[in-house]
Design a protein around this motif. Sequence first.
Motif, mmCIF file in Angstrom:
data_model
loop_
_atom_site.group_PDB
_atom_site.id
_atom_site.type_symbol
_atom_site.label_atom_id
_atom_site.label_comp_id
_atom_site.label_asym_id
_atom_site.label_seq_id
_atom_site.Cartn_x
_atom_site.Cartn_y
_atom_site.Cartn_z
ATOM 1 N N VAL A 133 -6.526 2.210 -5.645
ATOM 2 C CA VAL A 133 -7.585 2.036 -4.444
ATOM 3 C C VAL A 133 -8.738 1.289 -4.774
ATOM 4 O O VAL A 133 -9.250 0.329 -3.986
ATOM 5 C CB VAL A 133 -7.773 3.273 -3.520
ATOM 6 N N GLU A 134 -9.465 1.572 -5.842
ATOM 7 C CA GLU A 134 -10.645 1.041 -6.377
ATOM 8 C C GLU A 134 -10.432 -0.370 -6.753
ATOM 9 O O GLU A 134 -11.307 -1.276 -6.351
ATOM 10 C CB GLU A 134 -11.418 2.045 -7.581
ATOM 11 N N GLN A 135 -9.167 -0.544 -7.197
ATOM 12 C CA GLN A 135 -8.872 -1.902 -7.923
ATOM 13 C C GLN A 135 -8.911 -3.058 -6.534
ATOM 14 O O GLN A 135 -8.989 -3.873 -6.518
ATOM 15 C CB GLN A 135 -7.811 -1.997 -8.739
ATOM 16 N N LEU A 136 -8.081 -2.227 -5.537
ATOM 17 C CA LEU A 136 -7.815 -3.064 -4.214
ATOM 18 C C LEU A 136 -9.187 -3.453 -3.681
ATOM 19 O O LEU A 136 -9.239 -4.450 -3.128
ATOM 20 C CB LEU A 136 -6.961 -2.356 -3.297
ATOM 21 N N LYS A 137 -10.234 -2.411 -3.721
ATOM 22 C CA LYS A 137 -11.297 -2.888 -3.299
ATOM 23 C C LYS A 137 -11.910 -4.060 -3.936
ATOM 24 O O LYS A 137 -12.792 -4.870 -3.196
ATOM 25 C CB LYS A 137 -12.479 -1.384 -3.135
ATOM 26 N N ARG A 143 -10.392 -7.245 -3.042
ATOM 27 C CA ARG A 143 -10.923 -7.706 -1.929
ATOM 28 C C ARG A 143 -12.110 -8.597 -1.827
ATOM 29 O O ARG A 143 -12.102 -9.469 -0.948
ATOM 30 C CB ARG A 143 -10.560 -6.466 -0.888
ATOM 31 N N HIS A 144 -13.101 -7.725 -2.462
ATOM 32 C CA HIS A 144 -14.383 -8.458 -2.389
ATOM 33 C C HIS A 144 -14.344 -9.726 -3.467
ATOM 34 O O HIS A 144 -15.147 -10.464 -2.934
ATOM 35 C CB HIS A 144 -15.584 -7.239 -2.916
ATOM 36 N N SER A 145 -13.738 -9.839 -4.306
ATOM 37 C CA SER A 145 -13.457 -10.771 -5.054
ATOM 38 C C SER A 145 -12.378 -11.861 -4.415
ATOM 39 O O SER A 145 -12.164 -13.027 -5.092
ATOM 40 C CB SER A 145 -13.239 -10.574 -6.457
ATOM 41 N N PHE A 180 0.945 -1.272 0.080
ATOM 42 C CA PHE A 180 0.088 -0.042 -0.015
ATOM 43 C C PHE A 180 0.802 1.151 0.091
ATOM 44 O O PHE A 180 0.516 2.276 -0.668
ATOM 45 C CB PHE A 180 -0.815 0.077 1.255
ATOM 46 N N ASP A 181 1.802 1.302 0.855
ATOM 47 C CA ASP A 181 2.499 2.476 0.995
ATOM 48 C C ASP A 181 3.062 2.910 -0.458
ATOM 49 O O ASP A 181 3.331 4.091 -0.820
ATOM 50 C CB ASP A 181 4.107 2.225 1.931
ATOM 51 N N HIS A 182 3.770 2.136 -1.147
ATOM 52 C CA HIS A 182 4.547 2.539 -2.457
ATOM 53 C C HIS A 182 3.409 3.143 -3.466
ATOM 54 O O HIS A 182 3.766 4.042 -4.169
ATOM 55 C CB HIS A 182 5.112 1.226 -3.209
ATOM 56 N N LEU A 183 2.133 2.877 -3.415
ATOM 57 C CA LEU A 183 1.147 3.744 -4.196
ATOM 58 C C LEU A 183 0.981 4.793 -3.737
ATOM 59 O O LEU A 183 0.561 6.156 -4.601
ATOM 60 C CB LEU A 183 -0.114 2.845 -4.142
#
Length: 450
Positions: free
Chosen positions: A144-148, A151-153, A116-119
């Motif tokens: 961030v949206e892609q990470l969400k 996570r949901h998938s 997360f930090d490098h983003l």
Amino acid sequence: MTSDLSLTKCQWKKTCKKSGTLPCNNGCKQRYCREHIELHHRELDAHIQRVYSERDRLVQEMYFEMNTSTESNQAFDTIKKWEQEMMMVIKQVADKARFDVQTLIDKTKLSLKERFDHLTEDVRKESEKNVPIEYDIERLSKAVEQLKMDRHSNKVTPVTIQIQHRTVDFDGVFKMETVESEPILFDIHHVLTNNKSQRTKTVDIGHGTSMVASDNSLLYWQQTQLCLVDQTGSNKKILSWRHSYIEDLCWCSKLNQFFIWTRDGGYSFDDLTFAIVKIKQIPRASLIGHNCCTCVGNTLLLVINRNIELWRPSPKWVCEKKWVNIVEQKEIIRCIRLNENDIVAMTVGSTKIKYRFELRHLSSMIVTKYLELNVALFSTNIVLLPNDEWLLLVQQSESTTKLMVIDKQCQIRQQMDSNEHRVANVALINHRILIIRTKEPNQLHFHYLN
């Protein structure tokens, strides 16, 4: 017509001239008249009850010893110690496993944080310059949206930690076996000193020296009386003694009766019925010299001066063997004892020659071991101890007495001066109670071994 069998004379131990006897019908080969067959049946009933009582007492004592023995306690202590050690080892292993799991979790957290930090690192740096870059902000938002969505998938989840462990096989951890315990040796110092305050009892009695112990009681002679007491020195039974001078006493386990040897012959004494019966086959004790006796099982030894006779205690009382002049001409046998391993112990000497303690074998009466006592004895007594040992009372004078424990090698293992006043005799009941008889005061001192 009357059969010869019915005319058989009554075989009651007392003189009975009646004929027309009856069989016992219980496997006994003896025949008695109608009067005495009832008495015989009562004796048998009393005898078997005594055997049952002795059996029950021995079983209870053995159970108690097994439950309270040092070896049993040590076995339980060993198991408890192993249990505590294993619990400590298991806790140490579990603590290390928990530490390793926590280390993996912390490592996973660190990896996720770095991702997360490098983003946000570039945006943060530009923000610090107050020069936001719209392109970078847009790129960060999309990440961030892609990470969400990931996570949901379930495309991005914390790392799953799987633990595998071996099953510890505790079967066969303990190997149980029974081993023979080391023999517990008789400790005269412990009996007469360490336990003196709490495990003794004193009983006042009359004048005399003779006494002998059975498995459950003590018989002693005082003046003109025979006295019988139990293991506690209580329940005294007193019988008038109107016969000749008593030379020696012993216990005949084969008959469950006491044997009394006097200057007019031998007598049996039943401690249940209190019957005193003259044994016509037994010879008189010698008026000159010294007489003593001992009995174990079906063997009775009579010492008449320098000679020893072997008798079989039974309704017939048969003399089976004689040894003549087995000691030197000027010597006498002051005391004799026989143990269950057919070992004969004797004190031998004379008033002018120092005494010795001898061990012989019953089959030959040949001396196998001996011990020079280097004392002239005033009186002496020998008591059987466990493990082929002997307790020797050595009375050098009326005021000087030693107690010696002689081992199977005929060596003195322990000795001590008696603290009792003017020791006259010593006996042992069932290897558990040591009784010392003293003069002035005339007393019995009961010392309980356990």
